[in-house]
Design a protein around this motif. Sequence first.
Motif, short mmCIF file in Angstrom:
data_model
loop_
_atom_site.label_atom_id
_atom_site.label_comp_id
_atom_site.label_asym_id
_atom_site.label_seq_id
_atom_site.Cartn_x
_atom_site.Cartn_y
_atom_site.Cartn_z
N TYR A 23 -3.10 -2.78 14.16
CA TYR A 23 -1.77 -2.98 14.46
C TYR A 23 -1.48 -4.48 14.36
O TYR A 23 -0.16 -4.75 13.67
N ALA A 24 -2.11 -5.29 14.93
CA ALA A 24 -1.82 -6.86 14.88
C ALA A 24 -1.66 -7.27 13.47
O ALA A 24 -1.27 -8.25 12.99
N SER A 25 -2.68 -6.56 12.71
CA SER A 25 -2.68 -7.28 11.13
C SER A 25 -1.41 -6.78 10.56
O SER A 25 -0.69 -7.45 9.48
N SER A 26 -0.74 -5.51 10.64
CA SER A 26 0.35 -5.11 10.15
C SER A 26 1.55 -5.64 10.69
O SER A 26 2.54 -5.94 9.89
N PHE A 27 1.49 -6.15 11.91
CA PHE A 27 2.60 -6.83 12.51
C PHE A 27 2.67 -8.48 11.68
O PHE A 27 3.53 -9.06 11.48
N HIS A 28 1.31 -8.88 11.53
CA HIS A 28 1.32 -10.41 10.81
C HIS A 28 1.84 -10.15 9.57
O HIS A 28 2.54 -10.93 8.99
N TRP A 29 1.45 -8.98 8.69
CA TRP A 29 2.08 -8.60 7.46
C TRP A 29 3.54 -8.86 7.39
O TRP A 29 3.98 -9.34 6.55
N SER A 30 3.98 -8.10 8.33
CA SER A 30 5.81 -7.81 8.15
C SER A 30 6.32 -9.31 8.43
O SER A 30 7.18 -9.55 7.88
N LEU A 31 5.55 -10.19 9.26
CA LEU A 31 6.33 -11.36 9.57
C LEU A 31 6.23 -12.24 8.28
O LEU A 31 7.01 -13.04 8.12
N THR A 32 5.00 -12.14 7.78
CA THR A 32 4.68 -13.04 6.41
C THR A 32 6.00 -12.62 5.34
O THR A 32 6.14 -13.49 4.47
N GLN A 33 6.67 -11.62 5.51
CA GLN A 33 7.54 -11.21 4.36
C GLN A 33 8.87 -11.96 4.64
O GLN A 33 9.52 -12.15 3.61
N PHE A 34 9.18 -12.15 5.67
CA PHE A 34 10.32 -12.77 6.08
C PHE A 34 10.17 -14.29 6.23
O PHE A 34 11.09 -15.09 6.44
N THR A 35 9.03 -14.95 6.19
CA THR A 35 8.78 -16.31 6.38
C THR A 35 7.82 -16.88 5.21
O THR A 35 7.02 -15.95 4.90
N ALA A 37 4.51 -17.49 4.92
CA ALA A 37 3.37 -17.71 5.38
C ALA A 37 2.33 -16.87 4.45
O ALA A 37 2.68 -16.09 3.91
N THR A 38 1.04 -17.08 4.75
CA THR A 38 0.08 -16.37 4.05
C THR A 38 -0.68 -15.08 4.91
O THR A 38 -0.51 -15.03 6.13
N GLN A 39 -1.01 -14.24 3.96
CA GLN A 39 -1.75 -12.98 4.68
C GLN A 39 -2.86 -12.48 3.77
O GLN A 39 -2.46 -12.45 2.39
N ASN A 40 -3.90 -12.40 4.19
CA ASN A 40 -4.91 -11.64 3.27
C ASN A 40 -4.72 -10.29 3.04
O ASN A 40 -5.52 -9.88 2.31
N VAL A 41 -3.84 -9.47 3.77
CA VAL A 41 -3.88 -8.19 3.12
C VAL A 41 -2.89 -7.91 2.12
O VAL A 41 -1.68 -8.42 2.15
N ALA A 42 -3.43 -7.14 1.03
CA ALA A 42 -2.55 -7.10 0.15
C ALA A 42 -2.50 -5.79 -0.54
O ALA A 42 -3.41 -4.82 -0.22
N PRO A 43 -1.34 -5.22 -1.00
CA PRO A 43 -1.37 -3.66 -1.76
C PRO A 43 -2.44 -3.40 -2.68
O PRO A 43 -2.84 -4.34 -3.45
N VAL A 44 -2.86 -1.92 -2.70
CA VAL A 44 -3.85 -1.89 -3.53
C VAL A 44 -3.39 -1.00 -4.55
O VAL A 44 -3.52 -0.98 -5.88
N THR A 45 -2.71 0.06 -4.36
CA THR A 45 -2.33 1.08 -4.90
C THR A 45 -1.07 1.06 -5.67
O THR A 45 -0.15 0.28 -5.18
N PHE A 46 -0.43 1.78 -6.69
CA PHE A 46 1.06 1.47 -7.14
C PHE A 46 1.95 1.62 -5.98
O PHE A 46 2.95 0.96 -6.20
N ASN A 47 1.88 2.62 -5.43
CA ASN A 47 3.10 3.00 -4.33
C ASN A 47 3.03 2.02 -3.43
O ASN A 47 4.24 1.29 -2.95
N GLU A 48 1.86 1.42 -2.88
CA GLU A 48 1.85 0.18 -1.91
C GLU A 48 2.45 -1.10 -2.67
O GLU A 48 3.23 -1.65 -1.94
N ARG A 49 2.34 -1.03 -3.88
CA ARG A 49 2.60 -2.60 -4.60
C ARG A 49 4.44 -2.24 -4.66
O ARG A 49 5.08 -3.29 -4.25
N VAL A 50 4.71 -1.00 -4.99
CA VAL A 50 6.37 -0.89 -4.88
C VAL A 50 6.88 -1.12 -3.63
O VAL A 50 7.75 -1.77 -3.36
N PHE A 51 6.37 -0.45 -2.50
CA PHE A 51 6.75 -0.64 -1.32
C PHE A 51 6.77 -2.11 -0.69
O PHE A 51 7.63 -2.57 -0.23
N ALA A 52 5.62 -2.98 -1.01
CA ALA A 52 5.61 -4.29 -0.76
C ALA A 52 6.79 -5.21 -1.52
O ALA A 52 7.20 -6.13 -0.91
N SER A 53 6.93 -4.71 -2.83
CA SER A 53 7.94 -5.65 -3.53
C SER A 53 9.41 -5.24 -2.92
O SER A 53 10.29 -6.01 -2.74
#
Length: 338
Positions: A23-35, A37-53
């Motif tokens: 949960y802490a990692s997911s919260f950290h990832w969501s904050l990095t999308q608005f600021t 900042a860096t994060q080591n969690v990256a999308p792997v599948t096609f759907n995850e890549r579209v969602f992240a974009s």
Amino acid sequence: DDDGGLVRTWLSNYEFESLAHAYASSFHWSLTQFTPATQNVAPVTFNERVFASAVVLVALITFSTFLGKMTTAMTQLLNLNAIQYQQEMTLRRFFAEAKISSGLAKVVWMMFRRQHRLHERHNKIGFNQIRQLVVMPSDLQAQLCHRVYSECILSLPIFKAAIRPSTGCMRELCSVLTEKSAGHGHTVFSAGTLAKGAICISTGQLLYQTRRLTDPVDVASGVWACEAALWGDWKCVGTLIAQSATMWVGLEHKALLQTLDQHATNHVCRLIQRYVSLFVADAKQRNSDGDMTDIAVGEEGEEACRRMVTEAIRTAGGHRTSRECMSVFGMLAKRSDK
């Protein structure tokens, strides 16, 4: 990509110690999308890549909007304080160039800041302070002035008795008024100065002092001062000092005579002419008795004004034209200062 029949995702691709860690990692990832900042969690599948974009695009728009609003708000705040900041810089420069002592400079500085706070807290917005109103067509300005100042004009008994609120004369009188404001401690007029006209207090509290009165008199909104200056040359016999942020409107002698000459009816001129003659006679008597002041003091002074208006209404007559009445005003004006 599968490992042992399982599809790899960004949940299975990273080892989380516990649900709280995930949960802490997911919260950290969501904050990095608005600021930024860096994060080591990256999308792997096609759907995850579209969602992240998609999240990055939404975050870009949201963050840009928020940053733009913050910048605009800060700019507006700086603009609001720009005048005060410039005044403070000028005052500091004056202290330095004049080599004012630190003790005196501190007292003056405290008074300056106190007056500014009182002015911002209690001062009423005036007609001339709104630039958009000043550049409007003259007929529209006249309508606004009539709406704003007619109550002030009618607070003087003779105007209330002689001029109807909806007439052109009233609208013109409201248009020739001048508006001024001052802070605590400002001297509106002082003894011995020549008054160009009368003033009506719009807002604030003032103190009137004269040697002819034992105690100072509190002056509130709606009170007229230096009415004698409307009918002729008049030197103030007292001093009026603002006790708070104050605003007043002024009616000059020349502007009044010109307005009455051009817009007043014969009946209005006869009534005001009769009132002026009574006012001058009363002023001479009070001056000889040592009771003349710049304002109507107490209930006795207000009653004297009402009595003169009533007498003027009762005795006004004749068939003088507007121009003839104005010549009478001129003669009375010359006599009033003798």
